[in-house]
Enzyme design. Structure first.
Site, PDB file in Angstrom:
ATOM      1  N   ARG A 196     -13.252   1.401  -3.220  1.00  0.00           N
ATOM      2  CA  ARG A 196     -12.584   1.554  -1.932  1.00  0.00           C
ATOM      3  C   ARG A 196     -11.877   2.903  -1.838  1.00  0.00           C
ATOM      4  O   ARG A 196     -11.659   3.436  -0.755  1.00  0.00           O
ATOM      5  CB  ARG A 196     -11.582   0.408  -1.760  1.00  0.00           C
ATOM      6  CG  ARG A 196     -10.953   0.314  -0.394  1.00  0.00           C
ATOM      7  CD  ARG A 196     -10.061  -0.924  -0.303  1.00  0.00           C
ATOM      8  NE  ARG A 196      -9.720  -1.209   1.067  1.00  0.00           N
ATOM      9  CZ  ARG A 196      -8.640  -0.754   1.674  1.00  0.00           C
ATOM     10  NH1 ARG A 196      -7.804   0.026   1.030  1.00  0.00           N
ATOM     11  NH2 ARG A 196      -8.391  -1.054   2.940  1.00  0.00           N
ATOM     12  N   CYS A 216       0.851  -1.190   0.000  1.00  0.00           N
ATOM     13  CA  CYS A 216       0.000   0.000   0.000  1.00  0.00           C
ATOM     14  C   CYS A 216       0.886   1.238   0.000  1.00  0.00           C
ATOM     15  O   CYS A 216       1.844   1.330   0.776  1.00  0.00           O
ATOM     16  CB  CYS A 216      -0.911  -0.003   1.223  1.00  0.00           C
ATOM     17  SG  CYS A 216      -2.099   1.349   1.237  1.00  0.00           S
TER      18      CYS A 216
END
Length: 512
Positions: free
Chosen positions: A455, A357
């Site tokens: 998301r 991430c």
């Protein structure tokens, strides 16, 4: 340079240092020297966090405690939500290269839970949930049922799709019909291939008068004992009219002995979670997942402090009050407060801390994971809401530290990636290393595939800003050996810290 701070988990606080007197009196001679009281080393968690700096798991170490128990005596029971408790604190991440049905089954069998990703169609995700719920059951309330007119080919088709061929036969071919017999593998093994589609089950089944059955109303423990006594593979449960109302399988009894820590619901089925987005069109997905039997829903968003998430949490709790909801992701107490007020049963903590991430680099928003977990947990625990540490877990030590900072459970992605149970096929690189592909749900590949762009609130944007990367991970083998290794490492860590349970380790972070 990483400066490690030593975290004191003994629960003892430092005492103010006494000022030395200008005239120190000479001690009297004694036969045995008096042993002084030792100073308390290290810092409490509160003292550590009061420094104001953000800390990751790699910035701290736990100081050892006193050992008067074995590692096997350490209990790892952990709360996932207000109403769900697991035997281990392990949760698999809802990523399309980590958790589908096979991973969710393995996680639940070993005392944790899998959260099935939503980067797929509603029907496919709901089917994955059903597969998990059917894997291990007590009373099977919706078994495959056929009629006497069905053929051996139909039974073999069931075996190819479901993995078994023990099928009850009723007059209607459905549950509730009158039980006429049962077909097992030994009934069809010697039927020639040419006769598979012409041989009816009525000619090969074991008839009802030769069956051992249980009566409706029988307790599960009694039904299991009867199955053990009769040494049959299946035990049909019938009512007074001899109509089929349930079924018990011997394979489930074997699994019960093999997996004593398995996470089970009130119906003796494996626990299963699934992720959904915050968008209104995912309300149809929620309905399908609840109908499939999901136990907990994870509202999946990179930044959970939004009106979209509040509306989704409130709608789920109002529409499906028996289903627990985990909301997030958050890194501050203010964010957590918003979601707890909306009705969240669990809080997921972490922004940009995962290995694949890059939210912190791209958006410059987030918080070091150790600090985030402690700050959110110190607030959520006052509301009775468990915290799930999501991201930054790359070894057993990180699990220990997450729990020491107050996390109830840990969500893992990269640590589980590359195991046999993850989606995808293995391949070999030029060096001959066996690998699997792994990617963040904010990667361009994941966002292009399906639903994951929701998301990051970017599903309608022409230009996708990647908040994750794609890569490969080495083969880690099966979860059947990897999860017990993680559990044993966690127990040894607690032993070294002098904590008989994970609950003790958590509570010492907040002890006065």
């Amino acid at each position: 340079v990483i400066i490690q701070t030593y975290l004191n988990m003994s629960g003892r606080k430092k005492q103010p240092r006494q000022e030395e007197s200008a005239e120190t009196p000479q001690p009297k001679r004694k036969a045995v020297a008096k042993i002084p009281k030792p100073a308390v080393d290290g810092l409490s968690t509160e003292e550590l966090m009061d420094g104001g700096q953000g800390l990751t798991y790699n910035d701290v170490l736990l100081l050892p405690g006193y050992i008067d128990f074995s590692a096997d005596q350490v209990t790892t029971e952990s709360r996932l939500t207000r109403n769900i408790t697991l035997n281990t604190p392990f949760v698999s991440s809802p990523m399309d290269t980590v958790t589908e049905a096979e991973m969710a089954i393995a996680m639940a069998l070993h005392g944790g839970i899998g959260i099935i990703h939503y980067n797929t169609t509603v029907e496919e995700q709901a089917e994955m949930v059903r597969k998990v719920k059917k894997f291990r059951q007590g009373f099977i309330n919706d078994p495959v049922v056929l009629t006497p007119g069905s053929t051996v080919a139909d039974v073999l088709a069931v075996k190819r799709k479901q993995g078994f061929c023990g099928v009850p036969i009723t007059d209607t071919g459905r549950m509730g019909g009158k039980l006429l017999g049962i077909v097992t593998s030994r009934d069809v093994d010697f039927v020639g291939e040419a006769a598979l589609s012409t041989t009816t089950l009525g000619t090969v089944m074991t008839p009802a008068e030769k069956l051992i059955v249980g009566k409706d109303g029988l307790k599960l423990s009694e039904a299991q004992q009867k199955l053990k006594t009769c040494k049959k593979g299946k035990l049909p449960i019938v009512n007074d009219d001899f109509c089929l109302v349930a079924l018990i399988s011997k394979s489930d009894l074997k699994k019960e002995r093999t997996y004593p820590l398995a996470s089970m619901d009130g119906h003796n089925q494996l626990l299963c979670g699934a992720a959904v987005s915050t968008h209104p069109d995912d309300r149809l997905r929620v309905n399908a997942l609840v109908q499939a039997g999901v136990n907990v829903l994870v509202i999946d968003s990179s930044q959970g402090n939004s009106s979209y998430q509040v509306e989704m949490v409130e709608w789920v709790k109002k529409t499906h009050p028996t289903v627990d909801v985990i909301a997030g992701n958050v890194v501050t107490q203010e964010q957590a407060c918003t979601l707890i007020k909306a009705g969240a049963d669990g809080i997921r903590v972490g922004m940009g801390s995962g290995s694949i991430c890059i939210t912190q680099e791209v958006c410059a928003v987030g918080r070091p994971q150790g600090t985030a977990v402690f700050r959110v947990a110190s607030f959520a625990r006052q509301c009775g809401v468990p915290v799930i540490a999501d991201g930054g877990i790359s070894n057993v030590g990180h699990i220990m530290k997450a729990v020491a900072f107050g996390a109830d459970c840990v969500m893992m992605g990269s640590l589980l990636a590359g195991t046999t149970e993850t989606p995808g096929e293995y391949f070999y690189n030029e060096a001959g290393q066996r690998l699997k592909r792994y990617r963040g749900m904010g990667s361009v590949g994941a966002m292009k595939k399906g639903q994951s762009s929701k998301r990051y609130f970017s599903e309608n944007q022409d230009i996708k800003v990647a908040q994750g990367v794609e890569g490969t991970v080495a083969d880690k083998g099966s979860l059947g050996t990897f999860l017990p290794y993680l559990l044993k490492g966690l127990q040894h860590g607690c032993q070294d810290a002098g904590c008989r349970s994970l609950n003790v380790l958590r509570e010492r972070s907040f002890s006065e």
